[in-house]
Write an enzyme that holds these catalytic residues in place. Structure first.
Site, PDB file in Angstrom:
ATOM      1  N   SER A 146      50.614  34.538  26.046  1.00  0.00           N
ATOM      2  CA  SER A 146      49.206  34.141  25.979  1.00  0.00           C
ATOM      3  C   SER A 146      49.009  32.935  25.055  1.00  0.00           C
ATOM      4  CB  SER A 146      48.324  35.289  25.480  1.00  0.00           C
ATOM      5  OG  SER A 146      48.695  36.507  26.053  1.00  0.00           O
ATOM      6  N   LYS A 218      48.131  39.512  29.528  1.00  0.00           N
ATOM      7  CA  LYS A 218      47.493  38.898  30.699  1.00  0.00           C
ATOM      8  C   LYS A 218      45.973  38.935  30.573  1.00  0.00           C
ATOM      9  CE  LYS A 218      51.126  37.567  32.928  1.00  0.00           C
ATOM     10  NZ  LYS A 218      51.540  36.150  32.764  1.00  0.00           N
ATOM     11  N   SER A 250      61.260  37.732  40.749  1.00  0.00           N
ATOM     12  CA  SER A 250      61.817  36.659  39.915  1.00  0.00           C
ATOM     13  C   SER A 250      62.730  37.283  38.874  1.00  0.00           C
ATOM     14  CB  SER A 250      60.673  35.938  39.225  1.00  0.00           C
ATOM     15  OG  SER A 250      60.020  36.855  38.377  1.00  0.00           O
TER      16      SER A 250
END
Ligand code: NAD
Length: 258
Positions: A146, A218, A250
């Site tokens: 963040s 998030k 990923s």
């Protein structure tokens, strides 16, 4: 053409790589920021042609990465780097990888950029439920996932090409003719610099397995997106957005449990 800096590319499996390819296909010049510990393997794989197949653009040409910058987005400037990290072999082998220094290097090399992509996250305790997450693990997740965006924006915004504000005048037609037409004015920022980050739905819904403070990170990223859009829009005439991306296998996602 536009020039893009994509932070968080270290292989050809993640969102950063895919975004780089789309931007390259649209004619943008591509610069990437690669996490310092992953730099050697990424650069050597690139040189050895390991990514040539996935570098292929729709027109058959290969995506060119103009420059790969080593980056560790949890450090803003050299004074922030602890001694053990400085002494670490992988870190000592590169230089100028704090956020501020990378922005300075990009400025020196290219003058300005148009697009900034934040495609990086790290949560050392992502596999632990939040109830069992340590304070350090939680803060590390927020720092890497963040604040790293706040920091990138802080140092890159001054070298981003500004857009222009446009007044849009809408006429809202009422259903009944007895109402007067209502005129709405809205201010939109067009063209110029654009920044984007990648979020995940776990910011707003319960997603067991997305632990270690990553759900928190998030939520912070999305909240910051609103404040930063307000602040950076006014101060630098650049746009700030975040996309909540779907699940992708990923390298980072492999660390996440069921
Ligand atoms: P990825 O592994 O391709 O990308 C993450 C990158 O962050 C890696 O290249 C890693 O080296 C880099 N990184 C980690 N710590 C760093 C640091 N301190 N400084 C600089 N770089 C650092 O994986 P991805 O899943 O494509 O992740 C990209 C973004 O997309 C992340 O923000 C992730 O949370 C988000 N996202 C991913 C998914 C998914 O399912 N994969 C879903 C929604 C959002």
């Amino acid at each position: 053409g536009k020039r893009a800096f994509i932070a968080g590319v270290a292989d050809d499996n993640g969102y950063g790589w895919a975004i780089a390819k789309s931007l390259a296909a649209a004619g943008a010049e591509i610069l990437v920021g690669t996490w310092v510990p992953a730099l050697n393997i990424f650069e050597s794989s690139l040189q050895r042609g390991k990514f040539d197949e996935s570098r292929t653009l729709p027109d058959g040409s290969l995506m060119e990465i103009t420059k790969v910058y080593p980056l560790d987005a949890v450090y803003d400037c050299p004074e922030d780097v602890p001694e053990d990290v400085k002494a670490n072999k992988r870190y000592a082998g590169s230089s100028n990888w704090t956020v501020k220094e990378v922005a300075e290097c990009v400025k020196q090399d290219f003058g300005s950029i148009d697009i900034l992509v934040h495609s990086l996250a790290n949560g050392p305790e992502v596999g632990k439920p939040i109830l069992e997450t340590s304070r350090n693990g939680y803060l590390a997740a927020i720092s890497a996932s963040s604040y790293s965006f706040v920091s990138l924006l802080k140092y890159f915004a001054p070298i981003m090409n500004p857009g222009t504000f446009l007044f849009l005048r809408h006429l809202l037609y009422p259903f009944s003719s007895s109402f007067k037409n209502i005129v709405k004015l809205s201010l939109v920022l067009i063209s110029g610099g654009a920044t984007i980050s990648l979020s995940f739905i776990a910011s707003e819904r319960i997603m067991p397995g997305y632990g270690g403070g990553m759900s928190t990170a998030k939520a912070a990223l999305e909240s910051d997106t609103r404040m930063l859009a307000f602040e950076a829009g006014r101060k630098h005439q650049i746009r700030v957005n975040s996309i909540s991306a779907g699940p992708l296998k990923s390298r980072a996602a492999k660390a996440i449990g069921s």
